[in-house]
Scaffold this active site. Structure first.
Site, PDB file in Angstrom:
ATOM      1  N   HIS A 140     -12.760  36.824 -15.746  1.00 44.25           N
ATOM      2  CA  HIS A 140     -11.720  36.262 -15.118  1.00 44.25           C
ATOM      3  C   HIS A 140     -10.355  36.919 -15.951  1.00 44.25           C
ATOM      4  O   HIS A 140      -9.519  37.178 -15.317  1.00 44.25           O
ATOM      5  CB  HIS A 140     -11.425  34.641 -15.456  1.00 44.25           C
ATOM      6  CG  HIS A 140     -12.619  33.972 -14.687  1.00 44.25           C
ATOM      7  ND1 HIS A 140     -13.323  33.065 -15.424  1.00 44.25           N
ATOM      8  CD2 HIS A 140     -12.979  34.106 -13.437  1.00 44.25           C
ATOM      9  CE1 HIS A 140     -14.373  32.526 -14.430  1.00 44.25           C
ATOM     10  NE2 HIS A 140     -13.952  33.205 -13.193  1.00 44.25           N
ATOM     11  N   LYS A 180     -17.732  17.942  -6.889  1.00 44.68           N
ATOM     12  CA  LYS A 180     -18.612  18.643  -7.958  1.00 44.68           C
ATOM     13  C   LYS A 180     -18.258  18.332  -9.513  1.00 44.68           C
ATOM     14  O   LYS A 180     -17.210  18.571  -9.844  1.00 44.68           O
ATOM     15  CB  LYS A 180     -18.563  20.384  -7.683  1.00 44.68           C
ATOM     16  CG  LYS A 180     -19.696  21.009  -7.995  1.00 44.68           C
ATOM     17  CD  LYS A 180     -19.609  22.529  -7.579  1.00 44.68           C
ATOM     18  CE  LYS A 180     -20.076  23.291  -8.464  1.00 44.68           C
ATOM     19  NZ  LYS A 180     -19.539  24.708  -8.162  1.00 44.68           N
ATOM     20  N   ARG A 210     -17.057  41.369  -7.534  1.00 41.91           N
ATOM     21  CA  ARG A 210     -18.096  41.821  -8.734  1.00 41.91           C
ATOM     22  C   ARG A 210     -19.114  42.743  -7.909  1.00 41.91           C
ATOM     23  O   ARG A 210     -19.490  43.923  -8.656  1.00 41.91           O
ATOM     24  CB  ARG A 210     -18.759  40.863  -9.498  1.00 41.91           C
ATOM     25  CG  ARG A 210     -17.791  40.002 -10.242  1.00 41.91           C
ATOM     26  CD  ARG A 210     -18.667  38.579 -10.794  1.00 41.91           C
ATOM     27  NE  ARG A 210     -18.709  37.965  -9.483  1.00 41.91           N
ATOM     28  CZ  ARG A 210     -19.185  36.522  -9.610  1.00 41.91           C
ATOM     29  NH1 ARG A 210     -19.431  36.216 -10.871  1.00 41.91           N
ATOM     30  NH2 ARG A 210     -19.389  35.834  -8.503  1.00 41.91           N
ATOM     31  N   SER A 266     -19.281  32.270 -14.224  1.00 44.22           N
ATOM     32  CA  SER A 266     -19.461  30.982 -15.239  1.00 44.22           C
ATOM     33  C   SER A 266     -20.675  30.261 -15.214  1.00 44.22           C
ATOM     34  O   SER A 266     -20.861  29.672 -16.368  1.00 44.22           O
ATOM     35  CB  SER A 266     -18.395  30.041 -14.583  1.00 44.22           C
ATOM     36  OG  SER A 266     -16.969  30.587 -14.564  1.00 44.22           O
TER      37      SER A 266
END
Ligand code: PNS
Length: 160
Positions: free
Chosen positions: A16, A40, A89, A127
């Site tokens: 990030h 969440k 990515r 993450s």
């Protein structure tokens, strides 16, 4: 040009940070926007995520850090910024990101999604990987800045 870099950032990783730093060189103002997701439960609270991002990006004068709830397009309208930055990515990111970009475009035609290719050094990083390695006692110093690493240790020591 003003842009939004949205995400969960639970927690912020070097991947990030790489995107934020590169955006900082290209755009006038970058708003890093943390999604408040009531559906969440994350490892870090929204406030903790904001604090970690602020601490890590304080050297970048054109970066601001904020949180939002609800639709990203509504937040984009609210802060009068119609460019979304997303990092890619690998090909596996593409399908979902494409779907979101097209849905957002349909909902708000003025919105543009700009994709940035992630730095190859961090193309494996997420993450979720950071959380898993950290929870299982692995070394995440190559994945996240020290301040995030320390916060992960505190969380894990405290039983999450
Ligand atoms: O870091 P993430 O979890 O991949 O980020 C995803 C995020 C926050 C960018 C995305 O879930 C989002 O924009 N959520 C806000 C709700 C919304 O606008 N959903 C419709 C997208 S089509």
């Amino acid at each position: 040009m003003k842009v939004i870099y949205p995400g969960s950032f639970d927690p912020l990783t070097y991947g990030h940070i790489d995107i934020i730093e590169r955006c900082s060189e290209q755009f006038e103002l970058i708003t890093v926007a943390v999604l408040i997701n009531n559906a969440k439960v994350g490892l870090f609270t929204t406030q903790e995520r904001l604090d970690l991002i602020r601490e890590t990006t304080k050297h970048l004068k054109n970066v601001r850090v904020d949180s939002f709830r609800g639709l990203l397009i509504d937040y984009a309208k609210k802060i009068d910024t119609n460019i979304i930055i997303k990092g890619l990515r690998a090909v596996s990111d593409f399908e979902y990101e494409m779907q979101m970009a097209l849905a957002n475009k349909k909902l708000y035609p003025k919105l543009e999604t700009f994709f940035m290719v992630s730095n190859m050094k961090y193309s494996f990083l997420s993450s979720s990987i950071v959380k898993e390695v950290s929870i299982l006692g692995g070394d995440v110093s190559g994945f996240v800045p020290k301040v995030v690493e320390d916060s992960l240790k505190v969380k894990i020591k405290g039983g999450l």
